[in-house]
Design a protein around this motif. Structure first.
Motif, PDB file in Angstrom:
ATOM      1  N   HIS A 198       0.837  -1.202   0.000  1.00 53.96           N
ATOM      2  CA  HIS A 198       0.000   0.000   0.000  1.00 53.96           C
ATOM      3  C   HIS A 198       0.874   1.254   0.000  1.00 53.96           C
ATOM      4  O   HIS A 198       0.630   2.198  -0.762  1.00 53.96           O
ATOM      5  CB  HIS A 198      -0.927  -0.023   1.221  1.00 53.96           C
TER       6      HIS A 198
ATOM      7  N   VAL B 123      -7.330   3.950  -7.434  1.00 50.39           N
ATOM      8  CA  VAL B 123      -8.055   2.693  -7.245  1.00 50.39           C
ATOM      9  C   VAL B 123      -7.128   1.616  -6.679  1.00 50.39           C
ATOM     10  O   VAL B 123      -7.480   0.925  -5.704  1.00 50.39           O
ATOM     11  CB  VAL B 123      -8.691   2.226  -8.572  1.00 50.39           C
TER      12      VAL B 123
ATOM     13  N   ASP C 224      -7.450   0.140  -2.902  1.00 56.06           N
ATOM     14  CA  ASP C 224      -7.721  -1.287  -2.757  1.00 56.06           C
ATOM     15  C   ASP C 224      -6.656  -1.958  -1.898  1.00 56.06           C
ATOM     16  O   ASP C 224      -6.968  -2.779  -1.028  1.00 56.06           O
ATOM     17  CB  ASP C 224      -7.793  -1.953  -4.125  1.00 56.06           C
TER      18      ASP C 224
ATOM     19  N   THR D 200      -7.421  -3.703   1.609  1.00 59.70           N
ATOM     20  CA  THR D 200      -7.053  -5.108   1.784  1.00 59.70           C
ATOM     21  C   THR D 200      -6.112  -5.276   2.977  1.00 59.70           C
ATOM     22  O   THR D 200      -6.238  -6.246   3.738  1.00 59.70           O
ATOM     23  CB  THR D 200      -6.380  -5.650   0.496  1.00 59.70           C
TER      24      THR D 200
END
Length: 152
Positions: free
Chosen positions: A85, A136, A140, A144
């Motif tokens: 991330h 996006v 995500d 997650t």
């Protein structure tokens, strides 16, 4: 970084997730010749606000991670997800900076036609698509890391 005891990152992320793609769509709409003049100043202002939101989300994310040992040690599946991330967020930050710079130059110079108009339009379109895709993917990966894959 906190507001009333709440970590700033989850709050700042919402601004970045809404504003960055919105400005990217605005940039794509500004490529339509009949809309270019009307969208010039909203694009300039939006680019400045959106880069501020993305930068705040990035900085607050680093602060949030550094303030919580749980996210750093020991290496685990969750920390690997957070690292992924973070890597995407860094790409998003730099892409957003580049996109915002092109949007500012495009709006401030505002060439009506010619090769500069085409070059700025091409860079604006590419940057807008890249920002949308990275928002996006980064969102995500963050979701997650926080919510996905827990097995009890």
């Amino acid at each position: 970084m906190e507001i009333n005891g709440l970590p700033l990152h989850p709050l700042a992320v919402h601004a970045a997730v809404v504003l960055a793609p919105l400005v990217a769509l605005l940039a794509l709409a500004s490529l339509v010749p009949s809309w270019r003049d009307r969208l010039r100043w909203p694009l300039v202002v939006g680019a400045v606000v959106a880069i501020g939101a993305v930068a705040l989300a990035f900085v607050s994310g680093n602060s949030f991670r550094n303030a919580n040992e749980f996210f750093s040690t020991p290496p685990s599946e969750i920390t690997r997800r957070i690292d992924h991330h973070h890597a995407l967020a860094l790409k998003l930050l730099w892409t957003s900076i580049g996109f915002s710079a092109v949007a500012l130059v495009s709006g401030l110079l505002h060439p009506e036609e010619g090769p500069l108009r085409w070059l700025l339009g091409l860079l604006l379109a590419g940057g807008a698509v890249a920002v949308i895709v990275l928002v996006v993917l980064t969102g995500d990966a963050g979701a997650t890391a926080v919510w996905g894959g827990f097995n009890g």
